[in-house]
Design a protein around this motif. Sequence first.
Motif, mmCIF file in Angstrom:
data_model
loop_
_atom_site.group_PDB
_atom_site.id
_atom_site.type_symbol
_atom_site.label_atom_id
_atom_site.label_comp_id
_atom_site.label_asym_id
_atom_site.label_seq_id
_atom_site.Cartn_x
_atom_site.Cartn_y
_atom_site.Cartn_z
ATOM 1 N N ARG A 264 -69.682 -37.600 4.333
ATOM 2 C CA ARG A 264 -69.006 -37.370 3.050
ATOM 3 C C ARG A 264 -68.097 -38.548 2.681
ATOM 4 O O ARG A 264 -67.310 -39.019 3.480
ATOM 5 C CB ARG A 264 -68.173 -36.097 3.218
ATOM 6 C CG ARG A 264 -67.351 -35.704 2.038
ATOM 7 C CD ARG A 264 -66.412 -34.597 2.440
ATOM 8 N NE ARG A 264 -65.363 -35.077 3.336
ATOM 9 C CZ ARG A 264 -64.483 -34.298 3.954
ATOM 10 N NH1 ARG A 264 -64.525 -33.001 3.782
ATOM 11 N NH2 ARG A 264 -63.559 -34.808 4.738
ATOM 12 N N SER A 265 -68.222 -39.024 1.441
ATOM 13 C CA SER A 265 -67.372 -40.143 1.021
ATOM 14 C C SER A 265 -67.254 -40.159 -0.496
ATOM 15 O O SER A 265 -67.795 -39.284 -1.178
ATOM 16 C CB SER A 265 -67.964 -41.458 1.523
ATOM 17 O OG SER A 265 -67.071 -42.511 1.250
ATOM 18 N N ASP A 266 -66.566 -41.164 -1.021
ATOM 19 C CA ASP A 266 -66.495 -41.345 -2.472
ATOM 20 C C ASP A 266 -67.676 -42.207 -2.908
ATOM 21 O O ASP A 266 -68.172 -43.029 -2.137
ATOM 22 C CB ASP A 266 -65.200 -42.075 -2.843
ATOM 23 C CG ASP A 266 -63.955 -41.350 -2.349
ATOM 24 O OD1 ASP A 266 -63.940 -40.106 -2.392
ATOM 25 O OD2 ASP A 266 -63.006 -42.026 -1.925
ATOM 26 N N HIS B 231 -68.357 -51.795 6.719
ATOM 27 C CA HIS B 231 -67.155 -51.068 7.161
ATOM 28 C C HIS B 231 -66.577 -51.782 8.389
ATOM 29 O O HIS B 231 -67.188 -52.711 8.922
ATOM 30 C CB HIS B 231 -67.521 -49.619 7.497
ATOM 31 C CG HIS B 231 -66.426 -48.635 7.197
ATOM 32 N ND1 HIS B 231 -65.324 -48.501 8.003
ATOM 33 C CD2 HIS B 231 -66.261 -47.761 6.185
ATOM 34 C CE1 HIS B 231 -64.532 -47.568 7.492
ATOM 35 N NE2 HIS B 231 -65.076 -47.101 6.383
ATOM 36 N N ARG C 132 -64.978 -39.581 -7.056
ATOM 37 C CA ARG C 132 -64.430 -39.285 -5.738
ATOM 38 C C ARG C 132 -65.214 -38.154 -5.066
ATOM 39 O O ARG C 132 -65.871 -37.364 -5.724
ATOM 40 C CB ARG C 132 -62.955 -38.897 -5.852
ATOM 41 C CG ARG C 132 -62.150 -39.982 -6.554
ATOM 42 C CD ARG C 132 -60.814 -40.176 -5.943
ATOM 43 N NE ARG C 132 -60.899 -40.802 -4.642
ATOM 44 C CZ ARG C 132 -59.881 -40.867 -3.786
ATOM 45 N NH1 ARG C 132 -58.732 -40.338 -4.096
ATOM 46 N NH2 ARG C 132 -60.009 -41.469 -2.628
ATOM 47 N N HIS D 45 -58.256 -38.202 9.419
ATOM 48 C CA HIS D 45 -58.350 -36.761 9.668
ATOM 49 C C HIS D 45 -57.375 -36.296 10.747
ATOM 50 O O HIS D 45 -57.553 -35.244 11.348
ATOM 51 C CB HIS D 45 -59.794 -36.385 10.034
ATOM 52 C CG HIS D 45 -60.790 -36.832 9.017
ATOM 53 N ND1 HIS D 45 -61.496 -38.010 9.132
ATOM 54 C CD2 HIS D 45 -61.160 -36.294 7.831
ATOM 55 C CE1 HIS D 45 -62.287 -38.167 8.078
ATOM 56 N NE2 HIS D 45 -62.097 -37.150 7.272
ATOM 57 N N GLN E 295 -61.060 -34.741 -1.742
ATOM 58 C CA GLN E 295 -59.891 -34.553 -2.613
ATOM 59 C C GLN E 295 -59.701 -33.100 -3.040
ATOM 60 O O GLN E 295 -58.640 -32.720 -3.535
ATOM 61 C CB GLN E 295 -59.954 -35.487 -3.837
ATOM 62 C CG GLN E 295 -59.977 -36.963 -3.462
ATOM 63 C CD GLN E 295 -58.960 -37.324 -2.389
ATOM 64 O OE1 GLN E 295 -57.804 -36.899 -2.441
ATOM 65 N NE2 GLN E 295 -59.376 -38.097 -1.396
ATOM 66 N N ARG F 6 -71.886 -48.584 10.055
ATOM 67 C CA ARG F 6 -72.088 -48.757 8.607
ATOM 68 C C ARG F 6 -71.807 -50.211 8.253
ATOM 69 O O ARG F 6 -70.646 -50.657 8.367
ATOM 70 C CB ARG F 6 -71.109 -47.873 7.810
ATOM 71 C CG ARG F 6 -71.481 -46.416 7.781
ATOM 72 C CD ARG F 6 -70.319 -45.573 7.351
ATOM 73 N NE ARG F 6 -69.191 -45.757 8.263
ATOM 74 C CZ ARG F 6 -67.958 -45.338 8.034
ATOM 75 N NH1 ARG F 6 -67.676 -44.733 6.906
ATOM 76 N NH2 ARG F 6 -67.006 -45.529 8.902
HETATM 77 C C1 EPS Z 1 -62.843 -42.787 3.243
HETATM 78 C C2 EPS Z 1 -63.755 -41.721 3.320
HETATM 79 C C3 EPS Z 1 -63.517 -40.442 2.646
HETATM 80 C C4 EPS Z 1 -62.580 -40.659 1.486
HETATM 81 C C5 EPS Z 1 -61.338 -41.292 2.071
HETATM 82 C C6 EPS Z 1 -61.633 -42.712 2.434
HETATM 83 O O1 EPS Z 1 -62.856 -39.499 3.463
HETATM 84 P P1 EPS Z 1 -63.611 -38.304 4.139
HETATM 85 O O2 EPS Z 1 -64.415 -38.944 5.232
HETATM 86 O O3 EPS Z 1 -62.582 -37.364 4.686
HETATM 87 O O4 EPS Z 1 -64.446 -37.669 3.080
HETATM 88 O O5 EPS Z 1 -62.337 -39.452 0.840
HETATM 89 O O6 EPS Z 1 -60.288 -41.261 1.183
HETATM 90 C C7 EPS Z 1 -59.356 -40.278 1.324
HETATM 91 C C8 EPS Z 1 -59.457 -39.299 2.208
HETATM 92 C C9 EPS Z 1 -58.245 -40.397 0.402
HETATM 93 O O7 EPS Z 1 -57.385 -39.519 0.417
HETATM 94 O O8 EPS Z 1 -58.255 -41.369 -0.366
HETATM 95 C C10 EPS Z 1 -63.066 -44.031 3.995
HETATM 96 O O9 EPS Z 1 -63.950 -44.043 4.858
HETATM 97 O O10 EPS Z 1 -62.395 -45.027 3.721
#
Ligand code: EPS
Length: 419
Positions: A348-350, A117, A46, A11, A50, A114
């Motif tokens: 927030r994540s995928d 991680h 995702r 970020h 994105q 986590r």
């Molecule tokens: C990620 C967490 C998420 C994913 C990120 C990888 O990001 P955020 O915390 O902003 O929601 O979306 O992947 C990307 C931002 C990307 O462009 O691929 C993590 O913790 O690895």
Amino acid sequence: MLRFLTSGESHGPALVAILDGMPAGLSVDMEFINAEMARRQKGYGRGARQKIETDVAQILSGVRHGVTTGAPIALLIANRDFENWNHVMSTTPVDERAEDVAAQLAKKAIKRFRPGHADLAGTLKFRQDDIRDVLERASARETAARVAVGALCQQLLTEVRVEIAAHVTQVGEIKAGVDSDVLDLYELDTLTEDSELFCADEDAQPKMIEYIKKHWQEGDSLGGVVEVLADGLPVGLGSYTQWDQKLDGLLAQALMSVQAFKAVEIGDGVKCASQPGSLVHDALYPGDDESRFPFTRKTNHAGGIEGGMSNGQRLKVRAYMKPLPTLRKGLPSLSFPEYQADTAHYERSDVCAIAAASVVCKAMVAFVLTRAILDKFGGDTMTDLLRSVKQFNDDCAHAAKPTKVKAAATAAEEEAELE
Ligand code: EPS
């Protein structure tokens, strides 16, 4: 030697890559680079991030009027989301007493590890008092920079007639039933680009999507398997002469370095361990009109690598991704810095990033193959490189040994002298 480094936080203001060692004279297609960047952002499973980002690579140096100069190439990808994190991710000190700063810091604070991680080991390693200092760099957002680098490498591979493609072959327990020995790589690339999960099996893909949906509803995450294929490689990339020059080892290192990847397999790798040699090794037969070389094979269990070198067959590498460690269904964990029983942090994540990861794996394989080609054939310029690759491929096609050619030439010269 071709090498690259990346920099940048998930970020923070931007991601940066420096690719050093590309020959001069390669035409750079920015549209292709950005198409690969866009592809990495796609894929079912995702998260919301994105929708914020539209990744576009900007080249800052090493390219003039669209052509590489041989100088290091710097690439920059801006993080649009930075505007929502400007205080938290500011590179300069912030006034924590200011209301807006305090509010943003409080909102984005992470106080629970986590499991799975980098949070725990990274915080201890760098003696950080904020888990965010670790996760921001450990994040897979960094892979956007790798894709930009890989896309440049792919352009060099295209020039030397090497074709590369990647597809998703498994999501969780759902496997695609695709025979990768018969896939046309151009078709595969086109097909996967338009599919939701970059999977070539039209029957398996909806099942994979349902599977992801189910796990998303349960607050869980999923991993999967990616296969990267490459055709047209010269024989002899990598080397059996030293442990750190083996192409399979180099590919494994590069792929295992992709966030969340836990295993790499070349050809029938895992299966080979349980089968007798007669079923594992790819028998040799004399070449026919269709073969590139004076030999051919009916199988490719080795995945195109023998003795740590490319052997002229299709390269087949599979990479295995674990489920992402950011789960809505938080696992038992510890608070930080108290180390008291708690539930893992969620943000927030995928749910499943395997489709995006296939683009990243392709980029990493493209980089390793490009480096191996430059190591073998050298060349400060594309002209030198193309000449050298063509000469070697022609020699291999006729199974000529340069040493013998030289000996014959010397003998002919001696004979001429005698006359
Ligand atoms: C990620 C967490 C998420 C994913 C990120 C990888 O990001 P955020 O915390 O902003 O929601 O979306 O992947 C990307 C931002 C990307 O462009 O691929 C993590 O913790 O690895």
